[in-house]
Design a protein around this motif. Structure first.
Motif, PDB file in Angstrom:
ATOM      1  N   LEU A 115       0.629  -1.189  -0.090  1.00  5.57           N
ATOM      2  CA  LEU A 115      -0.133  -0.052  -0.021  1.00  5.57           C
ATOM      3  C   LEU A 115       0.906   1.227  -0.046  1.00  5.57           C
ATOM      4  O   LEU A 115       1.837   1.304   0.385  1.00  5.57           O
ATOM      5  N   VAL A 116       0.263   2.537  -0.580  1.00  7.23           N
ATOM      6  CA  VAL A 116       0.983   3.401  -0.360  1.00  7.23           C
ATOM      7  C   VAL A 116      -0.015   4.692  -0.374  1.00  7.23           C
ATOM      8  O   VAL A 116      -1.109   4.758  -1.013  1.00  7.23           O
ATOM      9  N   CYS A 117       0.401   5.570   0.647  1.00  6.22           N
ATOM     10  CA  CYS A 117      -0.539   6.726   0.762  1.00  6.22           C
ATOM     11  C   CYS A 117      -0.169   8.049  -0.051  1.00  6.22           C
ATOM     12  O   CYS A 117       0.987   8.316   0.007  1.00  6.22           O
ATOM     13  N   THR A 118      -1.306   8.697  -0.437  1.00  3.25           N
ATOM     14  CA  THR A 118      -0.818   9.992  -1.112  1.00  3.25           C
ATOM     15  C   THR A 118      -1.934  11.071  -0.991  1.00  3.25           C
ATOM     16  O   THR A 118      -2.965  10.749  -0.276  1.00  3.25           O
ATOM     17  N   ASN A 119      -1.725  12.239  -1.329  1.00  2.00           N
ATOM     18  CA  ASN A 119      -2.656  13.200  -1.036  1.00  2.00           C
ATOM     19  C   ASN A 119      -2.728  13.950  -2.431  1.00  2.00           C
ATOM     20  O   ASN A 119      -1.939  14.471  -3.084  1.00  2.00           O
ATOM     21  N   ASP A 120      -3.950  14.172  -3.105  1.00  2.00           N
ATOM     22  CA  ASP A 120      -4.190  14.928  -4.174  1.00  2.00           C
ATOM     23  C   ASP A 120      -4.063  16.300  -3.991  1.00  2.00           C
ATOM     24  O   ASP A 120      -4.668  17.260  -3.270  1.00  2.00           O
ATOM     25  N   CYS A 121      -2.617  16.949  -4.767  1.00  2.67           N
ATOM     26  CA  CYS A 121      -2.251  18.331  -4.336  1.00  2.67           C
ATOM     27  C   CYS A 121      -2.868  19.054  -5.660  1.00  2.67           C
ATOM     28  O   CYS A 121      -2.438  18.908  -6.910  1.00  2.67           O
ATOM     29  N   HIS A 122      -3.586  20.186  -5.437  1.00  6.09           N
ATOM     30  CA  HIS A 122      -3.984  21.045  -6.432  1.00  6.09           C
ATOM     31  C   HIS A 122      -3.442  22.484  -6.143  1.00  6.09           C
ATOM     32  O   HIS A 122      -3.567  23.379  -6.938  1.00  6.09           O
ATOM     33  N   TYR A 123      -2.862  22.824  -4.895  1.00  4.82           N
ATOM     34  CA  TYR A 123      -2.269  24.025  -4.530  1.00  4.82           C
ATOM     35  C   TYR A 123      -1.412  23.653  -3.347  1.00  4.82           C
ATOM     36  O   TYR A 123      -1.393  22.634  -2.873  1.00  4.82           O
ATOM     37  N   ILE A 124      -0.675  24.607  -3.049  1.00  6.31           N
ATOM     38  CA  ILE A 124       0.594  24.522  -2.116  1.00  6.31           C
ATOM     39  C   ILE A 124       0.065  24.392  -0.467  1.00  6.31           C
ATOM     40  O   ILE A 124       0.305  23.292   0.176  1.00  6.31           O
ATOM     41  N   PRO A 144       0.833   2.505   9.045  1.00  2.03           N
ATOM     42  CA  PRO A 144       2.319   2.960   8.957  1.00  2.03           C
ATOM     43  C   PRO A 144       3.000   2.397   7.721  1.00  2.03           C
ATOM     44  O   PRO A 144       3.838   3.211   7.253  1.00  2.03           O
ATOM     45  N   GLU A 145       2.703   1.429   7.046  1.00  2.00           N
ATOM     46  CA  GLU A 145       3.372   0.520   6.041  1.00  2.00           C
ATOM     47  C   GLU A 145       3.081   1.566   4.965  1.00  2.00           C
ATOM     48  O   GLU A 145       4.060   1.826   3.819  1.00  2.00           O
ATOM     49  N   ALA A 146       1.840   2.303   4.667  1.00  2.00           N
ATOM     50  CA  ALA A 146       1.722   2.851   3.554  1.00  2.00           C
ATOM     51  C   ALA A 146       2.631   4.237   3.553  1.00  2.00           C
ATOM     52  O   ALA A 146       3.073   4.823   2.531  1.00  2.00           O
ATOM     53  N   ILE A 147       3.086   4.688   4.870  1.00  2.00           N
ATOM     54  CA  ILE A 147       3.733   5.905   4.830  1.00  2.00           C
ATOM     55  C   ILE A 147       5.145   5.498   4.776  1.00  2.00           C
ATOM     56  O   ILE A 147       5.898   6.089   3.896  1.00  2.00           O
ATOM     57  N   GLU A 148       5.576   4.465   4.969  1.00  2.00           N
ATOM     58  CA  GLU A 148       6.972   3.836   4.707  1.00  2.00           C
ATOM     59  C   GLU A 148       7.290   3.665   3.208  1.00  2.00           C
ATOM     60  O   GLU A 148       8.419   3.774   2.804  1.00  2.00           O
ATOM     61  N   ASN A 149       6.205   3.223   2.577  1.00  2.00           N
ATOM     62  CA  ASN A 149       6.238   2.747   1.229  1.00  2.00           C
ATOM     63  C   ASN A 149       6.624   4.113   0.409  1.00  2.00           C
ATOM     64  O   ASN A 149       7.032   3.965  -0.788  1.00  2.00           O
ATOM     65  N   THR A 150       6.048   5.244   0.820  1.00  2.00           N
ATOM     66  CA  THR A 150       6.168   6.500   0.012  1.00  2.00           C
ATOM     67  C   THR A 150       7.856   6.541  -0.099  1.00  2.00           C
ATOM     68  O   THR A 150       8.365   7.299  -1.060  1.00  2.00           O
ATOM     69  N   HIS A 151       8.475   6.456   1.047  1.00  2.00           N
ATOM     70  CA  HIS A 151      10.258   6.562   1.222  1.00  2.00           C
ATOM     71  C   HIS A 151      10.651   5.419   0.072  1.00  2.00           C
ATOM     72  O   HIS A 151      11.705   5.966  -0.796  1.00  2.00           O
ATOM     73  N   LYS A 152      10.249   4.411  -0.166  1.00  2.00           N
ATOM     74  CA  LYS A 152      10.671   3.174  -0.898  1.00  2.00           C
ATOM     75  C   LYS A 152      10.729   3.871  -2.411  1.00  2.00           C
ATOM     76  O   LYS A 152      11.513   3.796  -3.086  1.00  2.00           O
ATOM     77  N   ILE A 153       9.429   4.330  -2.788  1.00  2.00           N
ATOM     78  CA  ILE A 153       9.163   4.980  -4.153  1.00  2.00           C
ATOM     79  C   ILE A 153      10.104   6.160  -4.201  1.00  2.00           C
ATOM     80  O   ILE A 153      10.742   5.946  -5.373  1.00  2.00           O
TER      81      ILE A 153
END
Length: 540
Positions: A44-53, A102-111
């Motif tokens: 799993l990986v977590c993301t946030n849809d970013c349209h502004y800063i 927590p694994e979804a957070i860790e995987n953002t680093h791996k990518i």
């Protein structure tokens, strides 16, 4: 089934993405996504849809959506984002939102560790020019065309002409630009062979005797004392750039020829972006906030007219804008949004003249886009970004004046079939009589009312006078027009800052008008080489 298909295809590079913007739909779907990931052993990986800063940009982003869709903020049934969570969240915020996984957070680093953002920037690469039979070296072919063309242009080749040609060729070939000259010469030659009017040449390219010899330009650089170093300077290597004018109606045919000749996948146009400048952003946001048009117009009039104006400068120069903002309410909202949106891209369009020709398919160099209406391919990068990526811009300008001249010549041929526009007298008295009256309403570069007034004052009587007036009539040099006119008409004595400058400033009555003159002044006064003088000219 779909998840397994992707897992098999991408193996260790496939993840299932989860997002949480506080939406009910995500609360329902995230547990299901986690269930699928665990069942199929997919990370799993977590993301946030970013349209502004920043979170505070949400209101400005909503206004930008309204500008793009032609809506007002007050309208109920319009495209909008459900909340203000679509910003660039910090690592701490993401850890808090996804503390349950927590694994979804860790995987953002791996990518992130696997990503290589090194973009190759080879610099401008010219396409390979197909040589005619009997030639194997493009350098020798350009040398051959130049020497043959010199004989045709001048009939008698003097040592001075040969020296200038050899000097230019040595620089062009030494800088490896022979391909550029051959490509430009090829499509100009094709246009002329197919009856498509081509301009005689403008800009710094007219200073090249090689360009004149191989018929890229039709202006004799020796006659008008034009400098090659202004066009190509070995002391500051940059791509040569010919601005070529084509008949407005038939410019497309030349681009079609280049596309067929080099391949549809190697030729494209260039994207440009319209930005939200100070006045434009105020008008757009005022409409979105439903501020009456007259009121919005009055606010825009408070912003000084200056191409480089921005809202920060405008507020410094006009206290009424600060007073308006301090009233609060809709005005505070207007200026808060406009400050956040100023300078952003408003829309995409196509560069009016620029075309790129790639050595390989364009997709190998830059991202592309396709015009939904015309099907034309354009680079997604702008003019200043494409050269480092490996592409060279060629200018195919459409000029309506060339079309007008062509139609006029066609009409003349009905009664005078022997008429040849290339042999008409440059010093024709009736023409200058007309120009001295200011009758220049449809003459290229002389149409404006201001230019007509100057023609009446200066009373031009030769081509050099016209060239000088055209060069003077622009911001900066314009201040010297009265001095030029008075000296020309003998009302004031001609003065030179140094007696040695007389030979180069005599034709312009002591006024520095041309960029070539700037270079020659630096050469005489400061002892610069023409190459060094060209760098000074560019800075100026």
């Amino acid at each position: 089934e779909r998840a397994l298909w992707f897992k098999n295809l991408f193996q260790d590079r496939y993840y299932i993405e989860i997002q949480d913007h506080g939406l009910e739909e995500q609360k329902r779907t995230n547990p299901l996504l986690v269930k699928i990931a665990k069942e199929l052993d997919i990370p799993l990986v977590c993301t946030n849809d970013c349209h502004y800063i920043d979170r505070e940009d949400a209101d400005a982003h909503d206004a930008l959506l309204c500008i793009g869709t032609g809506k007002k903020k007050s309208e109920e049934n319009r495209m909008r984002f459900p909340n203000d969570n679509f910003y660039f969240k910090s690592g701490e915020e993401m850890e808090e939102v996804f503390s349950w996984c927590p694994e979804a957070i860790e995987n953002t680093h791996k990518i992130a560790d696997r990503i290589n953002l090194e973009i190759k920037k080879p610099g401008p690469l010219l396409p390979v020019f197909k040589l005619p039979e009997g030639f194997t070296d493009p350098k020798e072919y350009l040398r051959y065309l130049s020497n043959e063309g010199l004989k045709e242009r001048y009939h008698t080749v003097t040592p001075e002409l040969q020296k200038r040609l050899d000097f230019e060729l040595n620089i062009i070939l030494g800088m490896d630009f022979q391909g550029y000259f051959l490509i430009v010469r090829d499509y100009i030659h094709w246009a002329k062979m197919h009856g498509i009017p081509v301009g005689p040449g403008r800009g710094s390219g007219a200073g090249s005797i090689v360009a004149y010899a191989i018929t890229i330009t039709d202006v004799d650089p020796m006659k008008y004392n034009l400098l090659f170093e202004r066009f190509l300077n070995p002391e500051r290597v940059s791509m040569p750039d010919f601005d070529i004018d084509f008949c407005f109606e038939r410019r497309g045919e030349v681009i079609d020829y280049v596309t067929e000749h080099y391949g549809k996948d190697r030729v494209g146009q260039i994207a440009t972006f319209g930005t939200l400048k100070a006045k434009a952003v105020v008008k757009d946001v005022a409409r979105v906030l439903d501020i009456p048009y007259e009121e919005a117009n009055a606010i825009c009039k408070l912003i000084p007219d200056d191409p480089k104006m921005n809202l920060t400068k405008a507020f410094e120069q006009e206290p009424k804008l600060t007073e308006m903002e301090e009233k609060g309410g809709i005005y505070k909202q207007l200026f808060d949004i406009t400050r956040r949106l100023e300078g952003l891209n408003r829309h995409t369009s196509t560069h009016a003249a620029g075309v790129v020709i790639g050595q390989e398919p364009l997709i190998n160099y830059v991202p592309l886009c396709c015009d939904s209406k015309t099907g034309a391919i354009s680079t997604q990068y702008t003019m200043d970004q494409i050269e480092p990526c490996g592409l060279v811009k060629m200018d195919f300008l459409g000029l309506k004046t060339l079309t007008l001249i062509k139609h006029t010549v066609d009409l003349i041929h009905k009664t005078n079939p022997d008429f040849d526009i290339n042999t008409i007298d440059e010093e024709d008295p009736k023409t200058f009589e007309m120009l001295c009256k200011g009758d220049s309403a449809c003459i290229f570069q002389f149409e404006s009312a201001g230019m007509q007034k100057i023609l009446r004052e200066a009373a031009p009587h030769n081509i050099e006078d016209l060239v000088a007036l055209n060069a003077l009539y622009r911001p900066g040099p314009m201040a010297y027009i009265p001095q030029y006119v008075d000296c020309k008409l003998g009302k004031k004595p001609i003065e030179y800052a140094d007696p040695e400058l007389e030979p180069i400033l005599k034709t312009t009555y002591g006024v520095i008008v041309y960029q070539e003159q700037v270079m020659q002044v630096a050469q005489i006064i400061a002892g610069y080489t023409l190459g060094e003088a060209d760098i000074l000219r560019r800075i100026m």
